[in-house]
Write a protein that holds these residues in place. Structure first.
Motif, short mmCIF file in Angstrom:
data_model
loop_
_atom_site.label_atom_id
_atom_site.label_comp_id
_atom_site.label_asym_id
_atom_site.label_seq_id
_atom_site.Cartn_x
_atom_site.Cartn_y
_atom_site.Cartn_z
N GLY A 74 0.81 -1.22 0.00
CA GLY A 74 0.00 0.00 0.00
C GLY A 74 0.85 1.27 0.00
O GLY A 74 0.32 2.37 0.09
N GLY A 75 2.15 1.10 -0.10
CA GLY A 75 3.05 2.26 -0.18
C GLY A 75 3.01 3.14 1.06
O GLY A 75 2.46 2.76 2.10
N ALA A 76 3.60 4.30 0.94
CA ALA A 76 3.60 5.24 2.06
C ALA A 76 2.19 5.71 2.36
O ALA A 76 1.83 5.95 3.53
CB ALA A 76 4.50 6.43 1.73
N THR A 77 1.38 5.80 1.33
CA THR A 77 0.01 6.29 1.51
C THR A 77 -0.79 5.41 2.47
O THR A 77 -1.58 5.91 3.27
CB THR A 77 -0.70 6.37 0.13
OG1 THR A 77 0.05 7.25 -0.70
CG2 THR A 77 -2.12 6.86 0.25
N PHE A 80 -0.28 6.44 5.92
CA PHE A 80 -0.99 7.65 6.35
C PHE A 80 -2.26 7.28 7.11
O PHE A 80 -2.68 7.98 8.03
CB PHE A 80 -1.39 8.50 5.13
CG PHE A 80 -0.25 9.18 4.40
CD1 PHE A 80 1.02 9.21 4.92
CD2 PHE A 80 -0.49 9.79 3.17
CE1 PHE A 80 2.06 9.83 4.24
CE2 PHE A 80 0.54 10.42 2.48
CZ PHE A 80 1.82 10.44 3.01
N TRP A 102 3.04 16.29 1.32
CA TRP A 102 2.97 14.94 1.91
C TRP A 102 2.60 14.95 3.38
O TRP A 102 1.91 14.04 3.85
CB TRP A 102 4.26 14.16 1.62
CG TRP A 102 4.37 13.91 0.15
CD1 TRP A 102 5.27 14.47 -0.70
CD2 TRP A 102 3.48 13.12 -0.67
NE1 TRP A 102 5.02 14.05 -2.00
CE2 TRP A 102 3.93 13.23 -2.01
CE3 TRP A 102 2.37 12.32 -0.41
CZ2 TRP A 102 3.30 12.58 -3.07
CZ3 TRP A 102 1.74 11.68 -1.46
CH2 TRP A 102 2.20 11.80 -2.78
N CYS A 148 7.18 15.04 7.99
CA CYS A 148 7.72 14.47 6.76
C CYS A 148 9.13 15.03 6.60
O CYS A 148 9.31 16.24 6.49
CB CYS A 148 6.83 14.88 5.57
SG CYS A 148 7.50 14.37 3.97
N ASN A 150 11.34 14.93 4.29
CA ASN A 150 11.73 15.52 3.00
C ASN A 150 10.48 15.66 2.14
O ASN A 150 9.87 14.65 1.79
CB ASN A 150 12.77 14.64 2.30
CG ASN A 150 13.30 15.26 1.02
OD1 ASN A 150 14.01 16.27 1.06
ND2 ASN A 150 12.94 14.70 -0.11
N ASP A 172 7.60 10.36 7.96
CA ASP A 172 7.54 9.90 6.57
C ASP A 172 8.88 10.23 5.93
O ASP A 172 9.20 11.40 5.71
CB ASP A 172 6.39 10.64 5.86
CG ASP A 172 6.30 10.32 4.38
OD1 ASP A 172 7.13 9.52 3.88
OD2 ASP A 172 5.40 10.88 3.71
N GLY A 193 8.15 4.73 1.36
CA GLY A 193 7.87 3.98 0.13
C GLY A 193 9.21 3.56 -0.46
O GLY A 193 10.21 4.26 -0.31
N GLN A 195 10.12 3.24 -3.66
CA GLN A 195 10.39 3.54 -5.07
C GLN A 195 11.35 4.69 -5.35
O GLN A 195 11.44 5.13 -6.47
CB GLN A 195 9.07 3.77 -5.80
CG GLN A 195 8.29 5.00 -5.39
CD GLN A 195 7.32 4.75 -4.26
OE1 GLN A 195 7.52 3.86 -3.45
NE2 GLN A 195 6.25 5.53 -4.16
N LYS A 196 12.04 5.18 -4.31
CA LYS A 196 13.00 6.25 -4.57
C LYS A 196 14.43 5.79 -4.26
O LYS A 196 15.25 5.71 -5.16
CB LYS A 196 12.63 7.49 -3.76
CG LYS A 196 11.21 7.98 -4.13
CD LYS A 196 10.73 9.02 -3.18
CE LYS A 196 9.22 9.17 -3.17
NZ LYS A 196 8.65 9.56 -4.46
N1 PMP Z 1 5.38 10.63 1.14
C1 PMP Z 1 6.32 11.20 0.37
C2 PMP Z 1 7.32 12.10 1.01
C3 PMP Z 1 6.35 10.95 -1.01
O1 PMP Z 1 7.27 11.52 -1.78
C4 PMP Z 1 5.37 10.07 -1.56
C5 PMP Z 1 5.34 9.73 -3.02
N2 PMP Z 1 5.99 10.54 -3.88
C6 PMP Z 1 4.41 9.52 -0.72
C7 PMP Z 1 4.46 9.80 0.63
C8 PMP Z 1 3.36 8.60 -1.24
O2 PMP Z 1 3.97 7.39 -1.51
P1 PMP Z 1 3.24 6.17 -2.19
O3 PMP Z 1 2.96 6.57 -3.59
O4 PMP Z 1 4.26 5.08 -2.06
O5 PMP Z 1 2.01 5.89 -1.42
#
Ligand code: PMP
Length: 361
Positions: A74-77, A80, A102, A148, A150, A172, A193, A195-196
């Protein structure tokens, strides 16, 4: 083969040796006659990769033993929402520091679930700076403070971690994970997340302190339960095995180049090169972000007009630079220079910036 310099904010470039190793092993993983991504996640081979990835993360990022390391979908979202669901019990309160898009999104989700207080909001400065310690006053009864580290879109980054009177920080770190040493004692939970700085998209890595985790609600649907993920070592259900594998290879690459020390050294050189090109351009490239708030991962700047910015992106693309357009919500330019971006890529970009200014300045 010709690889371009990819400055995308995420998913973003991965180290070439990582892609090459994954490509080489994709069809036949270590002479097993099948791909790792075709194997059961309950098999010994995947289990070995999974366990090793967690161990590598702990070693390279110097994660203390009293933190659990989780891989959650579910990623960082998802975090949340999942964090307030688990930790914002009835009658408790979470403080939020709103530094940009963010932090705002995390706050919006937490507010659906429980009670929150905004202790600082950078809106009046158009989210162009990080607050100083003096500007922060926390609620004495807060369960946690969310921030957050960054802001990927606004290009601002905490260069210090605030004192919170012992209230655990929930952070975050999606866009600056594994780019610097962490004073772990201040944190209850950190999420990012993948992906970076770590892998392809598909996961959030979550670092949660044992005592903080012990306060999580357990009367929730299975996937939302931190206690279950801890107990099952993030194998409660089927994890995205490909993402974990690529993260494993990326962590070994970090180790091979010299670990966190080298990552920090390269990070500073790269960021300073681009900020110097901006600051020395006599206003051709502009930023109003004060030095102490500037991100070392996502560098944002503006130019004299929208047309000029468009031209910059177009010409850059022709020269082999991609991903330089700022986020659609803020415009301008943005160069994301995560761990995988080589110094040569930044040098080439800075040369391009100087040439472009020569032609259009
Ligand atoms: N937090 C930060 C600081 C992000 O840069 C991003 C995505 N660019 C997110 C949360 C959301 O991440 P995700 O798409 O993995 O849910």
């Amino acid at each position: 083969m010709s690889r371009i310099y990819n400055f995308s904010s995420g998913p973003s470039m991965l180290p070439l040796p990582v892609l090459q190793e994954v490509a080489e092993k994709l069809v036949d993983f270590d002479q097993t006659g099948m791909s790792l991504i075709e194997m059961s996640h309950r098999e010994k081979i995947y289990d070995g990769i999974h366990t090793e990835t967690i161990a590598l993360m702990r070693k390279i990022y110097e994660v203390p033993d009293d933190f659990h390391i989780l891989f959650l979908q579910g990623g960082a979202t998802m975090q949340f929402g999942m964090i307030p669901l688990a930790f914002l019990h009835k009658g408790s309160l979470a403080d939020f520091i709103i530094t940009g898009t963010w932090a705002q999104k995390a706050h919006a989700d937490a507010s659906v679930v429980g009670k929150t207080a905004v202790v600082w909001d950078g809106k009046s400065d158009n989210y162009a700076r990080i607050p100083s310690q003096r500007e922060l006053q926390f609620s004495p009864n807060a369960t946690y403070v969310h921030l957050c580290t960054n802001e990927t879109i606004q290009g601002i980054q905490w260069q210090y971690f605030p004192e919170t009177n012992g209230i655990p920080i929930v952070a975050d770190m999606s866009s600056d994970v594994l780019s610097r040493r962490i004073p772990w004692k201040k944190f209850g939970l950190i999420f990012a997340g993948t992906q970076k700085n770590l892998a392809p998209s598909g996961l959030a890595v979550v670092f949660v302190h044992r005592d903080f985790a012990a306060r999580a609600r357990t009367d929730l649907p299975a996937y939302l339960r931190y206690d279950l993920h801890i107990k099952e070592n993030s194998l409660y259900n089927t994890p995205p095995t490909f993402v974990v594998w690529v993260m494993n290879v990326t962590l070994k690459w970090i180790q091979s180049i010299g670990g966190l020390d080298e990552i920090e050294r390269l990070r500073d050189i790269k960021a300073e090169m681009i900020y110097a090109a901006i600051d020395e351009s006599g206003g051709f490239y502009k930023t109003n972000i004060p030095k102490e708030s500037r991100s070392k991962m996502n560098i944002v700047w503006r130019m004299g007009s929208d047309e000029l910015e468009k031209k910059f992106v177009e010409e850059a693309k022709k020269e082999g630079f991609d991903g330089l357009k700022g986020h659609r919500s803020v415009g301008g330019l943005r160069a994301s220079i995560y761990n995988a971006m080589p110094i040569e890529g930044v040098k080439a970009l800075v040369d391009f910036m100087r040439h472009f200014q020569h032609r259009y300045g």
